[in-house]
Design a protein around this motif. Structure first.
Motif, PDB file in Angstrom:
ATOM      1  N   SER A   1      -2.924  -1.291  -3.062  1.00 23.79           N
ATOM      2  CA  SER A   1      -3.524   0.015  -2.840  1.00 23.79           C
ATOM      3  C   SER A   1      -2.551   1.106  -3.240  1.00 23.79           C
ATOM      4  CB  SER A   1      -3.913   0.163  -1.362  1.00 23.79           C
ATOM      5  OG  SER A   1      -4.425   1.440  -1.097  1.00 23.79           O
ATOM      6  N   LEU A   2      -2.984   1.991  -4.169  1.00 21.82           N
ATOM      7  CA  LEU A   2      -2.162   3.116  -4.604  1.00 21.82           C
ATOM      8  C   LEU A   2      -3.025   4.372  -4.592  1.00 21.82           C
ATOM      9  CD1 LEU A   2       0.490   4.232  -5.717  1.00 21.82           C
ATOM     10  CD2 LEU A   2      -0.296   3.634  -8.021  1.00 21.82           C
ATOM     11  N   ILE A   3      -2.718   5.316  -3.690  1.00 23.38           N
ATOM     12  CA  ILE A   3      -3.491   6.542  -3.522  1.00 23.38           C
ATOM     13  C   ILE A   3      -2.550   7.727  -3.722  1.00 23.38           C
ATOM     14  CG2 ILE A   3      -4.982   7.871  -1.998  1.00 23.38           C
ATOM     15  CD1 ILE A   3      -5.662   5.342  -0.534  1.00 23.38           C
ATOM     16  N   LEU A   4      -2.780   8.483  -4.800  1.00 24.51           N
ATOM     17  CA  LEU A   4      -1.916   9.614  -5.152  1.00 24.51           C
ATOM     18  C   LEU A   4      -2.712  10.899  -5.310  1.00 24.51           C
ATOM     19  CD1 LEU A   4       0.201   7.833  -7.932  1.00 24.51           C
ATOM     20  CD2 LEU A   4       0.720   8.003  -5.491  1.00 24.51           C
ATOM     21  N   SER A   5      -3.933  10.949  -4.834  1.00 22.65           N
ATOM     22  CA  SER A   5      -4.834  12.060  -5.094  1.00 22.65           C
ATOM     23  C   SER A   5      -4.298  13.386  -4.567  1.00 22.65           C
ATOM     24  CB  SER A   5      -6.208  11.770  -4.481  1.00 22.65           C
ATOM     25  OG  SER A   5      -6.081  11.467  -3.109  1.00 22.65           O
ATOM     26  N   SER A   6      -4.742  14.477  -5.216  1.00 25.37           N
ATOM     27  CA  SER A   6      -4.438  15.853  -4.805  1.00 25.37           C
ATOM     28  C   SER A   6      -2.945  16.122  -4.752  1.00 25.37           C
ATOM     29  CB  SER A   6      -5.097  16.163  -3.443  1.00 25.37           C
ATOM     30  OG  SER A   6      -6.492  16.052  -3.532  1.00 25.37           O
ATOM     31  N   ASN A   7      -2.273  15.864  -5.860  1.00 25.01           N
ATOM     32  CA  ASN A   7      -0.898  16.274  -6.101  1.00 25.01           C
ATOM     33  C   ASN A   7      -0.866  16.883  -7.501  1.00 25.01           C
ATOM     34  OD1 ASN A   7       1.106  15.380  -3.846  1.00 25.01           O
ATOM     35  ND2 ASN A   7      -0.290  13.644  -4.056  1.00 25.01           N
ATOM     36  N   ASN A   8       0.291  16.851  -8.142  1.00 23.02           N
ATOM     37  CA  ASN A   8       0.383  17.321  -9.518  1.00 23.02           C
ATOM     38  C   ASN A   8       1.156  16.308 -10.360  1.00 23.02           C
ATOM     39  OD1 ASN A   8      -0.196  19.133 -11.581  1.00 23.02           O
ATOM     40  ND2 ASN A   8       1.710  20.271 -11.289  1.00 23.02           N
ATOM     41  N   PHE A   9       0.856  15.041 -10.143  1.00 25.98           N
ATOM     42  CA  PHE A   9       1.478  13.992 -10.938  1.00 25.98           C
ATOM     43  C   PHE A   9       0.945  14.042 -12.365  1.00 25.98           C
ATOM     44  CE2 PHE A   9       1.822  11.934  -6.659  1.00 25.98           C
ATOM     45  CZ  PHE A   9       3.205  11.898  -6.614  1.00 25.98           C
ATOM     46  N   SER A  10       1.759  13.573 -13.286  1.00 23.01           N
ATOM     47  CA  SER A  10       1.368  13.566 -14.691  1.00 23.01           C
ATOM     48  C   SER A  10       1.766  12.243 -15.322  1.00 23.01           C
ATOM     49  CB  SER A  10       2.035  14.735 -15.429  1.00 23.01           C
ATOM     50  OG  SER A  10       3.452  14.645 -15.324  1.00 23.01           O
ATOM     51  N   GLY A  11       1.451  12.119 -16.601  1.00 25.95           N
ATOM     52  CA  GLY A  11       1.798  10.892 -17.319  1.00 25.95           C
ATOM     53  C   GLY A  11       0.585  10.041 -17.611  1.00 25.95           C
ATOM     54  N   GLU A  12       0.828   8.927 -18.273  1.00 28.61           N
ATOM     55  CA  GLU A  12      -0.245   8.019 -18.672  1.00 28.61           C
ATOM     56  C   GLU A  12      -0.250   6.765 -17.808  1.00 28.61           C
ATOM     57  OE1 GLU A  12       0.008   7.262 -22.842  1.00 28.61           O
ATOM     58  OE2 GLU A  12      -0.162   9.391 -23.386  1.00 28.61           O
TER      59      GLU A  12
ATOM     60  N   VAL B   1      -1.243  -6.607 -11.233  1.00 34.51           N
ATOM     61  CA  VAL B   1      -2.142  -7.767 -11.197  1.00 34.51           C
ATOM     62  C   VAL B   1      -2.837  -7.954  -9.868  1.00 34.51           C
ATOM     63  CG1 VAL B   1      -0.903  -8.999 -13.008  1.00 34.51           C
ATOM     64  CG2 VAL B   1      -0.166  -9.251 -10.621  1.00 34.51           C
ATOM     65  N   SER B   2      -2.326  -7.345  -8.799  1.00 28.86           N
ATOM     66  CA  SER B   2      -2.946  -7.506  -7.470  1.00 28.86           C
ATOM     67  C   SER B   2      -3.692  -6.265  -7.012  1.00 28.86           C
ATOM     68  CB  SER B   2      -1.871  -7.855  -6.424  1.00 28.86           C
ATOM     69  OG  SER B   2      -1.225  -9.066  -6.743  1.00 28.86           O
ATOM     70  N   LEU B   3      -3.749  -5.239  -7.854  1.00 33.83           N
ATOM     71  CA  LEU B   3      -4.322  -3.966  -7.449  1.00 33.83           C
ATOM     72  C   LEU B   3      -5.798  -4.094  -7.091  1.00 33.83           C
ATOM     73  CD1 LEU B   3      -3.040  -1.170  -7.174  1.00 33.83           C
ATOM     74  CD2 LEU B   3      -4.043  -0.574  -9.381  1.00 33.83           C
ATOM     75  N   ARG B   4      -6.171  -3.506  -5.960  1.00 33.71           N
ATOM     76  CA  ARG B   4      -7.561  -3.481  -5.509  1.00 33.71           C
ATOM     77  C   ARG B   4      -8.116  -2.056  -5.467  1.00 33.71           C
ATOM     78  NH1 ARG B   4      -7.800  -7.745  -0.411  1.00 33.71           N
ATOM     79  NH2 ARG B   4      -6.614  -9.415  -1.377  1.00 33.71           N
ATOM     80  N   LEU B   5      -7.253  -1.101  -5.179  1.00 33.33           N
ATOM     81  CA  LEU B   5      -7.711   0.267  -4.974  1.00 33.33           C
ATOM     82  C   LEU B   5      -6.737   1.215  -5.662  1.00 33.33           C
ATOM     83  CD1 LEU B   5      -9.033   1.611  -1.599  1.00 33.33           C
ATOM     84  CD2 LEU B   5      -7.460   2.978  -2.920  1.00 33.33           C
ATOM     85  N   LEU B   6      -7.231   1.990  -6.653  1.00 31.13           N
ATOM     86  CA  LEU B   6      -6.422   2.958  -7.378  1.00 31.13           C
ATOM     87  C   LEU B   6      -7.122   4.306  -7.326  1.00 31.13           C
ATOM     88  CD1 LEU B   6      -3.985   3.604  -9.187  1.00 31.13           C
ATOM     89  CD2 LEU B   6      -5.399   2.989 -11.166  1.00 31.13           C
ATOM     90  N   VAL B   7      -6.514   5.274  -6.635  1.00 31.77           N
ATOM     91  CA  VAL B   7      -7.086   6.607  -6.474  1.00 31.77           C
ATOM     92  C   VAL B   7      -6.062   7.623  -6.971  1.00 31.77           C
ATOM     93  CG1 VAL B   7      -8.105   8.262  -4.878  1.00 31.77           C
ATOM     94  CG2 VAL B   7      -8.381   5.819  -4.458  1.00 31.77           C
TER      95      VAL B   7
ATOM     96  N   ALA C   1       0.836  -1.196   0.000  1.00 33.24           N
ATOM     97  CA  ALA C   1       0.000   0.000   0.000  1.00 33.24           C
ATOM     98  C   ALA C   1       0.871   1.246   0.000  1.00 33.24           C
ATOM     99  CB  ALA C   1      -0.917   0.012   1.217  1.00 33.24           C
ATOM    100  N   ILE C   2       0.524   2.215  -0.876  1.00 32.65           N
ATOM    101  CA  ILE C   2       1.211   3.501  -0.976  1.00 32.65           C
ATOM    102  C   ILE C   2       0.162   4.598  -0.932  1.00 32.65           C
ATOM    103  CG2 ILE C   2       2.686   4.982  -2.391  1.00 32.65           C
ATOM    104  CD1 ILE C   2       3.766   2.431  -3.717  1.00 32.65           C
TER     105      ILE C   2
END
Length: 866
Positions: free
Chosen positions: A457-468, A476-482, A433-434
């Motif tokens: 779990s990968l949560i990166l909301s409310s930053n200024n990340f970019s890219g595709e 393959v194991s991801l459950r939560l992507l925000v 989890a990150i």
């Protein structure tokens, strides 16, 4: 030289020893038969044992499979015999895959009078009761029935086993120990050293008889429903090493004083109790203490410096309390710490001032306090860190690059700080989890992160990340992507719909994504929340979404979709939120043919589109989740997703966020209660009448039908919507009078009927006294307060007729009004022109203005008070 006589005696001794040993290893035929009959009561199922046993690191396997007729039962797996008498004295069948029930007439109770130890833990006995026949084992010193799915009342006869040294009934969640069972148990088992009743329902005040159990080394009464004050004396039992009384929410007490340092106490758990007060300075005398868990209590005050004297301490968790002040620098002495949890308190200062330099520290939770300053550099030395939580700590400055080199990280939470900089590649391949949300991080997020095979779990909301998201297919194991509120772009990869096993939350709102949504959602997928609001997606809604049987939230608002209403979503029985607002959806909404369409829908927002035709009457008729909701019967919950972490739930806990027009204002809700019920069909081209059936939705909080082409009368059935807090019917072509029945809507805070063709008096009293002129403007034939034109209705009183003419204007109301105004105007004009500016007229007019201001202020004050 050894004589022949000596050799002969040696031979006789060896023969005797062999015969004795052989005799000792052979159990009696009747005990062997009894054990085989006992075996026949069960089937062997791995699922009966492996979950519990794996969690405690015990190998599970069917021990009874080695039991064969004709062989010596003393050699059987799990059977222990007395070497002298050949009697069976011990049975250890824990983790043996046993699936079945233990009957009172079972042979095991009749042929083993010498049994001293019985362990049936971690099996599945099918909710059967613990029979009173266990009392036949009068020589028992150890009885373990833990986590084996027993239920019912613990028989009083268990308290007759007075030789018990160890009793473990824990983990049987449907067991109860009714009065006077607990009291008898404590009074009779005077020799007991280990008493484990965790999860057994006791639901009584803690017995003071516990103070007589002076041999106790372990006492576990966690999750027992204990009441009242816990006796201080239990902490001081002379041999007590472990005390667990966690998860007793009604249990009160204080942390006792420890006057001397002779206490052998090593492990103390008070989690989720009502213990309160301050930690005494004498806590430093618990020199043997290794574990102190006291989160979710009501402790307060500062942490005594003496806590740093507990150099044996390996686990310290005092989170979710009301502690204040600075953590003492003496905590840096705790070099053996493995876990440190102090989050969700009111500590202040800098993290670096107290952080222990413990090479073995694996779990560090210090978030959600009032800390400040830069990222603590000492973390670089904590190379054993598995879980790191520095969230909500007001950390500032650049995020150091070395933090990504910590080799053992599994859980990484730096959310809600003021950190800047780029994110580097993570060295740890074990990350689960990150959470880096709500910082000022920027740049392209390393694509290699998506290749981490354990990442859930990968949560990166409310930053200024970019890219595709081109590397998403490797997660393959991801459950939560925000990824919400960033600058990510590009399209969603086609592989998205192929995540069939785990993926449950996809939140991409407020980014720069574009293109179409892949129509590849496979059957059996686990998606529960899909939020794509605020991007540039276009095309149609993929019909394969109907395969997402677990969906609870679909938010496609603020995009460029051009499609007809996706009626097939009505089949998703768990769907609670459907938002299609601010797109290019068009056409009429078809009449539903499903038996129970949108069975659990609570929020429908179709606003700002191009829908035409009549309002969806068949949906109103079947929105069962918006009808007859008795809130007192519901536990207040949020629309959320929780994934189980190790110590707490942090990055694994996601609240759905919705942006909607509520009470006339656009509001972003960070958390959405499941009782929140709203229908917003505004800014479309709906026409026809508002159906009476809408009055069945008596649990909705908000109804917005404004900016359409609706005609006819306001249905009186709206008076049934007693939970309604805002009602907006403005900018339509509604006619007739305002139903006086709406006066019953006592929760109504915002009411807008402006820009229609309504006539007649405005109802008075209750909430209507709080609404201002803006609620009614644009209806030329309405009169009465708060409108400035107060000419009264010239018609005699009559009952309201809900079948009045649908014409926009009723001239028998309008003409007298014009007459009243015309006469008044002519008279006043004549006087002004003939006499100049008479002072009496000025006083009248100024007086009217002052009265108008007073009324406006009065209504505004009432409205704010609501």
């Amino acid at each position: 030289m050894v004589s022949n006589n000596q050799l002969f005696h040696l031979f006789l001794f060896l023969c005797f020893f062999q015969i004795t040993c052989l005799h000792a290893q052979l159990c009696t035929q009747e005990q062997s038969s009894a054990l085989l009959q006992f075996k026949q009561q069960f089937s062997f199922n791995k699922s009966a044992s492996y979950l519990h046993c794996d969690s405690v690191g015990i190998l599970s396997y069917p021990k009874m499979e080695s039991w064969k007729e004709g062989s010596d039962c003393c050699s059987w797996d799990g059977v222990e015999c007395d070497n002298n008498t050949s009697q069976v004295i011990g049975l250890d069948l824990s983790c043996s895959w046993l699936n079945g029930t233990i009957h009172p007439n079972s042979t095991i109770f009749y042929y083993f009078p010498h049994l001293q130890s019985l362990n049936l833990a971690f099996n599945h006995f099918g909710m059967s009761p613990i029979t009173s026949e266990f009392s036949r084992f009068t020589r028992l010193t150890h009885l373990n029935l833990s986590a084996s799915v027993f239920s019912g009342k613990v028989p009083i006869e268990v308290s007759f086993l007075k030789k018990l040294i160890s009793l473990d009934l824990s983990g049987n969640y449907d067991l109860r120990l009714e009065e006077p069972g607990f009291e008898l148990l404590v009074q009779n088992l005077t020799k007991v050293r280990e008493l484990n009743l965790g999860d057994v329902n006791i639901s009584s005040v803690v017995s003071n008889s516990l103070l007589n159990l002076t041999s106790l080394t372990l006492l576990d009464l966690s999750s027992c429903g204990l009441l009242g004050k816990f006796p201080d004396g239990v902490f001081h039992l002379p041999h007590l090493i472990e005390l667990h009384i966690s998860y007793n929410l009604a249990l009160t007490g204080y942390f006792p004083e420890f006057i001397n340092s002779s206490s052998p106490l090593q492990h103390l758990r008070l989690i989720s109790t009502n213990f309160s007060g301050e930690l005494p300075d004498s806590i430093g005398n618990l020199k043997s203490l290794k574990t102190l868990y006291a989160p979710f209590c009501k402790f307060y005050g500062s942490i005594p410096t003496s806590l740093g004297n507990l150099t044996e301490l390996t686990r310290l968790a005092i989170s979710y309390n009301n502690f204040t002040g600075m953590l003492p620098s003496s905590l840096s002495n705790l070099g053996n710490l493995v876990k440190l949890g102090v989050q969700y308190n009111n500590f202040e200062g800098k993290i670096a001032d107290f952080l222990p330099n413990a090479k073995s520290l694996s779990y560090l939770y210090v978030g959600s306090n009032n800390f400040s300053g830069p990222f603590p550099s000492l973390v670089a030395n904590l190379t054993s860190l598995v879980e790191l939580d520095l969230s909500n700590s007001q950390l500032t400055g650049p995020l150091p690059s070395w933090v990504f080199s910590l080799p053992a990280l599994c859980y990484f939470n730096l959310s809600n700080n003021k950190l800047t900089g780029h994110v580097k590649e993570f060295k740890s391949t074990d990350l689960i989890a990150i959470d880096l949300s709500n910082n000022s991080l920027y740049g392209r997020f390393p694509s290699s992160t998506f290749k981490l095979v354990n990442l859930t779990s990968l949560i990166l909301s409310s930053n200024n990340f970019s890219g595709e998201l081109d590397m998403l297919c490797h997660a393959v194991s991801l459950r939560l992507l925000v990824l919400s509120s960033n600058s990510f772009n590009g399209s969603i990869p086609q592989c998205l719909g192929n995540f069939s096993t785990y993926f449950s939350v996809l939140d991409l709102r407020k980014n720069n994504f574009s293109g179409t949504i892949p129509n590849t959602f496979v059957k059996g997928n686990s998606f529960e929340i899909i939020n794509l609001n605020g991007n540039g997606f276009e095309g149609t809604v993929p019909k394969s979404l109907v395969n997402c049987k677990m969906l609870r939230v679909v938010d496609l608002g603020c995009n460029k979709f051009s499609d007809k209403f996706p009626f097939w979503l009505e089949k998703l029985r768990w769907l609670q939120v459907l938002i299609l607002s601010s797109n290019k959806f068009h056409g009429p909404m078809p009449a539903s043919k499903a038996k129970f369409p949108f069975l659990n829908l609570r929020v429908m927002d179709l606003s700002d589109n191009y829908f035409t035709g009549p309002l969806p009457k068949t949906y109103f008729k079947n929105f069962n989740a918006m009808m007859n909701v008795i809130e007192a019967n519901f536990k207040l919950q949020y629309i959320e997703k929780s994934l189980v972490g190790s110590m707490y739930l942090y990055a694994y806990h996601y609240h759905d966020c919705l942006t909607m027009v509520i009470k006339g204002s656009t509001i972003e809700m960070a958390k959405v209660l499941t009782i929140f019920t709203v229908i917003d069909l505004s800014k479309n081209n709906f026409e026809g009448q508002i159906p009476q059936i809408i009055g069945k939705l008596n649990s909705i909080r908000g109804l917005n039908l404004s900016h359409n082409s609706l005609t006819g009368h306001i249905p009186t059935s709206l008076a049934n919507l007693t939970m309604l807090e805002w009602l907006d019917l403005s900018s339509n072509k509604l006619t007739g009078e305002i139903p006086r029945q709406l006066n019953n809507l006592k929760s109504l805070a915002v009411f807008n009927l402006s820009q229609n063709q309504l006539i007649g008096p405005i109802p008075q009293g209750n909430q209507f006294d709080t609404f201002l002129n803006d609620s009614y403007i644009g209806n030329l034939a309405l009169f009465g307060p708060p409108l400035s034109d107060t000419c009264s209705d010239p018609r005699p009183p009559q009952q309201e007729d809900d079948t009045n003419s649908s014409s926009g204007f009723n001239w028998y109301v309008i003409l007298p009004g014009y007459g009243c105004g015309l006469v008044w105007g002519l008279v006043m004009g004549y006087l002004m022109f003939s006499r100049g500016k008479p002072q009496w007229l000025v006083r009248i007019i100024e007086g009217e203005r002052n009265e108008s201001r007073k009324r406006f202020k009065k209504h505004a004050h009432r409205n704010r008070g609501r």
